[in-house]
Scaffold this active site. Structure first.
Site: not given
Length: 228
Positions: A10-12, A170
């Site tokens: 995932d990124c954010d 996250d």
């Protein structure tokens, strides 16, 4: 011999610390159209959710807004956010070190955000060279977490079956999406006092822990890959 695991990040909130900026810009935009929202609401209730789903939930509580205003609203919000990402964004603590340690694994980014936001975030934090064009946006695939199809799409494009993919997430929304896609999932739980890791996921509290977890999972998977 090819690595037995493909790593899908995932990124954010996983690679980059963009969520405080996103929450701030979201609050500004939503309040402008009469939907009560504070930055803390995003972190506490909506982390990882699609913007339009957040709007729909707020409308169910506070009343509908002019649908013709939503397109320009989102465009303005994302333009303001991209400007801030380019100058204010930092990596999640430990992410740079973890990625360096894992750089010989195939890696991709799987995000509910638009592709230009993913690219801006990675470029601003110096992480873009590690992923190349292996960026999988929900807006491109037309499929948003928690639906597992975004992760299924990423696995297919990377050339790995879901069972040989490790997703690093996250948010609970993302963890559930990857689990439903049939992947092993590491939950970067940075709020263990208030957030519960979904059953079936592996919890870590820092990205510094990730290389050790990946090494263990790769050792466990390697004999099965050879046997095939």
């Amino acid at each position: 011999m090819p690595r037995p695991l493909c790593l899908l990040f995932d990124c954010d909130g996983t690679l980059v610390d963009s969520e405080p900026l996103l929450a701030d810009e979201m609050a500004t935009a939503l309040n402008a159209v009469g939907l009560p929202f504070q930055a803390s609401d995003y972190i506490g209730e909506f982390r990882g959710a699609r913007f339009r789903r957040i709007v729909a939930e707020l409308e169910s509580r506070h009343g509908r807004v002019d649908p013709e205003a939503l397109g320009p609203l989102e465009s303005t919000m994302r333009a303001n956010l991209n400007r801030r990402l380019a100058t204010e964004l930092t990596p999640i603590e430990g992410a740079t070190e973890a990625l360096a340690a894992l750089s010989d694994y195939p890696m991709g980014v799987v995000s509910n955000g638009p592709e230009n936001k993913i690219r801006t975030s990675l470029e601003a934090t110096g992480l873009e060279t590690l992923f190349g064009d292996h960026l999988f946006s929900a807006y491109t695939a037309n499929c948003w977490k928690p639906d597992p199809c975004l992760y299924a799409h990423a696995a297919h494009e990377m050339g790995y079956p879901p069972a040989r993919c490790l997703a690093i997430e996250d948010s609970v929304v993302g963890v559930r999406a990857a689990l439903a896609a049939g992947m092993t999932v590491v939950h970067l739980n940075r709020y263990p006092d208030v957030e519960q890791t979904p059953e079936g996921a592996i919890m870590i509290t820092s990205m510094f822990q990730l290389p050790t977890v990946v090494a263990r999972l790769a050792r466990e998977l390697a004999p099965r890959v050879i046997a095939r």
